[in-house]
Design a protein around this motif. Structure first.
Motif, PDB file in Angstrom:
ATOM      1  N   GLU A  35     -48.331  -4.340 -17.051  1.00 26.03           N
ATOM      2  CA  GLU A  35     -48.141  -4.384 -15.600  1.00 26.03           C
ATOM      3  C   GLU A  35     -49.448  -4.366 -14.814  1.00 26.03           C
ATOM      4  N   LEU A  36     -50.235  -3.310 -15.011  1.00 27.02           N
ATOM      5  CA  LEU A  36     -51.435  -3.137 -14.191  1.00 27.02           C
ATOM      6  C   LEU A  36     -52.487  -4.206 -14.475  1.00 27.02           C
ATOM      7  N   LEU A  37     -52.798  -4.431 -15.713  1.00 31.00           N
ATOM      8  CA  LEU A  37     -53.822  -5.428 -16.056  1.00 31.00           C
ATOM      9  C   LEU A  37     -53.432  -6.821 -15.553  1.00 31.00           C
ATOM     10  N   PRO A  38     -52.204  -7.290 -15.809  1.00 29.14           N
ATOM     11  CA  PRO A  38     -51.825  -8.599 -15.251  1.00 29.14           C
ATOM     12  C   PRO A  38     -51.889  -8.631 -13.720  1.00 29.14           C
ATOM     13  N   ALA A  39     -51.514  -7.519 -13.076  1.00 26.33           N
ATOM     14  CA  ALA A  39     -51.570  -7.475 -11.612  1.00 26.33           C
ATOM     15  C   ALA A  39     -53.005  -7.624 -11.114  1.00 26.33           C
ATOM     16  N   MET A  40     -53.967  -7.164 -11.914  1.00 27.76           N
ATOM     17  CA  MET A  40     -55.374  -7.289 -11.530  1.00 27.76           C
ATOM     18  C   MET A  40     -55.946  -8.657 -11.906  1.00 27.76           C
ATOM     19  N   VAL A  41     -55.419  -9.270 -12.947  1.00 28.88           N
ATOM     20  CA  VAL A  41     -55.941 -10.566 -13.402  1.00 28.88           C
ATOM     21  C   VAL A  41     -55.407 -11.714 -12.533  1.00 28.88           C
ATOM     22  N   ILE A  42     -54.154 -11.650 -12.128  1.00 29.18           N
ATOM     23  CA  ILE A  42     -53.533 -12.759 -11.379  1.00 29.18           C
ATOM     24  C   ILE A  42     -54.338 -13.153 -10.142  1.00 29.18           C
ATOM     25  N   PRO A  43     -54.758 -12.218  -9.276  1.00 32.97           N
ATOM     26  CA  PRO A  43     -55.564 -12.656  -8.125  1.00 32.97           C
ATOM     27  C   PRO A  43     -56.874 -13.316  -8.542  1.00 32.97           C
ATOM     28  N   MET A  91     -57.173  -5.417  -5.119  1.00 36.16           N
ATOM     29  CA  MET A  91     -55.946  -5.941  -4.515  1.00 36.16           C
ATOM     30  C   MET A  91     -54.803  -5.911  -5.519  1.00 36.16           C
ATOM     31  N   GLY A  92     -55.102  -6.344  -6.740  1.00 35.09           N
ATOM     32  CA  GLY A  92     -54.073  -6.356  -7.777  1.00 35.09           C
ATOM     33  C   GLY A  92     -53.565  -4.963  -8.093  1.00 35.09           C
ATOM     34  N   ALA A  93     -54.487  -4.005  -8.199  1.00 38.62           N
ATOM     35  CA  ALA A  93     -54.086  -2.616  -8.456  1.00 38.62           C
ATOM     36  C   ALA A  93     -53.243  -2.091  -7.302  1.00 38.62           C
ATOM     37  N   ALA A  94     -53.619  -2.423  -6.076  1.00 42.20           N
ATOM     38  CA  ALA A  94     -52.846  -1.990  -4.909  1.00 42.20           C
ATOM     39  C   ALA A  94     -51.434  -2.564  -4.945  1.00 42.20           C
ATOM     40  N   SER A  95     -51.327  -3.842  -5.261  1.00 46.28           N
ATOM     41  CA  SER A  95     -49.990  -4.459  -5.296  1.00 46.28           C
ATOM     42  C   SER A  95     -49.137  -3.827  -6.387  1.00 46.28           C
ATOM     43  N   TRP A  96     -49.762  -3.476  -7.513  1.00 50.32           N
ATOM     44  CA  TRP A  96     -49.028  -2.821  -8.607  1.00 50.32           C
ATOM     45  C   TRP A  96     -48.515  -1.456  -8.165  1.00 50.32           C
ATOM     46  N   MET A  97     -49.343  -0.686  -7.464  1.00 51.97           N
ATOM     47  CA  MET A  97     -48.910   0.627  -6.986  1.00 51.97           C
ATOM     48  C   MET A  97     -47.704   0.508  -6.063  1.00 51.97           C
ATOM     49  N   VAL A  98     -47.759  -0.463  -5.164  1.00 55.94           N
ATOM     50  CA  VAL A  98     -46.651  -0.672  -4.231  1.00 55.94           C
ATOM     51  C   VAL A  98     -45.417  -1.153  -4.986  1.00 55.94           C
ATOM     52  N   TRP A  99     -45.612  -2.042  -5.948  1.00 51.91           N
ATOM     53  CA  TRP A  99     -44.508  -2.543  -6.771  1.00 51.91           C
ATOM     54  C   TRP A  99     -43.797  -1.379  -7.467  1.00 51.91           C
ATOM     55  N   ARG A 100     -44.586  -0.516  -8.102  1.00 50.40           N
ATOM     56  CA  ARG A 100     -44.023   0.594  -8.881  1.00 50.40           C
ATOM     57  C   ARG A 100     -43.339   1.626  -7.991  1.00 50.40           C
ATOM     58  N   GLN A 101     -43.999   1.995  -6.912  1.00 48.98           N
ATOM     59  CA  GLN A 101     -43.439   3.068  -6.081  1.00 48.98           C
ATOM     60  C   GLN A 101     -42.427   2.573  -5.063  1.00 48.98           C
ATOM     61  N   VAL A 163     -52.943   5.197  -1.229  1.00 50.18           N
ATOM     62  CA  VAL A 163     -54.090   4.712  -2.008  1.00 50.18           C
ATOM     63  C   VAL A 163     -54.092   3.184  -2.045  1.00 50.18           C
ATOM     64  N   ALA A 164     -52.930   2.586  -2.208  1.00 53.63           N
ATOM     65  CA  ALA A 164     -52.837   1.125  -2.232  1.00 53.63           C
ATOM     66  C   ALA A 164     -53.340   0.532  -0.924  1.00 53.63           C
ATOM     67  N   SER A 165     -52.966   1.139   0.195  1.00 52.84           N
ATOM     68  CA  SER A 165     -53.448   0.618   1.482  1.00 52.84           C
ATOM     69  C   SER A 165     -54.957   0.798   1.595  1.00 52.84           C
ATOM     70  N   TYR A 166     -55.492   1.915   1.105  1.00 51.82           N
ATOM     71  CA  TYR A 166     -56.945   2.141   1.155  1.00 51.82           C
ATOM     72  C   TYR A 166     -57.694   1.149   0.264  1.00 51.82           C
ATOM     73  N   LEU A 167     -57.083   0.753  -0.841  1.00 55.98           N
ATOM     74  CA  LEU A 167     -57.720  -0.226  -1.728  1.00 55.98           C
ATOM     75  C   LEU A 167     -57.853  -1.603  -1.068  1.00 55.98           C
ATOM     76  N   MET A 168     -57.051  -1.862  -0.059  1.00 61.89           N
ATOM     77  CA  MET A 168     -57.107  -3.148   0.632  1.00 61.89           C
ATOM     78  C   MET A 168     -58.144  -3.165   1.760  1.00 61.89           C
ATOM     79  N   VAL A 169     -58.634  -1.994   2.171  1.00 65.79           N
ATOM     80  CA  VAL A 169     -59.587  -1.920   3.283  1.00 65.79           C
ATOM     81  C   VAL A 169     -60.904  -2.642   2.975  1.00 65.79           C
ATOM     82  N   PRO A 170     -61.500  -2.488   1.776  1.00 68.73           N
ATOM     83  CA  PRO A 170     -62.725  -3.258   1.504  1.00 68.73           C
ATOM     84  C   PRO A 170     -62.496  -4.770   1.583  1.00 68.73           C
ATOM     85  N   TYR A 171     -61.317  -5.211   1.189  1.00 70.72           N
ATOM     86  CA  TYR A 171     -60.963  -6.629   1.277  1.00 70.72           C
ATOM     87  C   TYR A 171     -60.990  -7.074   2.736  1.00 70.72           C
TER      88      TYR A 171
END
Length: 195
Positions: A35-43, A91-101, A163-171
């Protein structure tokens, strides 16, 4: 006994302990790999493809991008690859967190994840439009829409996983710089599409 090394099997169901203000979904070895690794690789795949498609327009002293008038504060070309790779992973890690929770596309995460998906589409569309087609004005429109999309995505991620929203702030910060750069290039190179 001397020279004997004790080994221990890794339990694939082991969950990393997470405590504190920002609870994260439990991460097991299988969750990471599936889950997490693919979510980070796809973007990153979209970024890599875009880089390959536009490389000739960016690299070399006589490339289209090098011939453009650019502001003195622009980042060096070598910085873009590492920055984008880092941002895509976050971004991928953030999307995974939102997906899971947030229950995936069948839960409260549906709209935030659709926003995220549309941000990827806009992000991936920008490079070919700007670099390959030399359409700096259309590029400015796309990146402006992307900036608004990512700001909305941050707001939509926040109630599900802070945390997911904070991970998107640098983007969003990097997009602010990229949008300003795109604007300056559009303003200072009115005939960029003819170069």
């Amino acid at each position: 006994m001397k020279g004997v090394v004790a080994t221990r099997e890794i339990d694939p169901s082991y969950r990393l302990p997470v405590r504190g203000l920002f609870p994260l979904p439990p991460i097991t070895a299988s969750v990471f790999g599936q889950e997490l690794l693919p979510a980070m690789v796809i973007p990153n795949i979209g970024g890599w493809v875009g880089g390959l498609l536009t490389r000739t327009e960016v690299e070399g002293a006589f490339s289209w991008y090098e011939r453009l008038k650019k502001p003195s504060w622009r980042p060096p070309n070598w910085a873009f690859g590492p920055v984008w790779t880092t941002l895509y992973c976050g971004m991928g890690a953030a999307s995974w967190m939102v997906w899971r929770q947030g229950g995936g596309l069948n839960g409260v995460a549906k709209v935030p994840l659709l926003l995220y998906g549309s941000s990827l589409a806009l992000n991936w569309a920008w490079s070919p439009v700007f670099f390959k087609l030399h359409q700096t004005g259309w590029g400015l429109g796309i990146i402006s829409a992307l900036w608004l999309n990512v700001a909305a995505c941050i707001g939509a991620f926040y109630p599900i996983n802070k945390v997911a929203s904070y991970l998107m702030v640098p983007y969003l910060a990097w997009l602010s710089l990229a949008t300003a750069l795109n604007f300056c290039i559009w303003r200072d190179n009115p005939k960029a599409d003819k170069m």
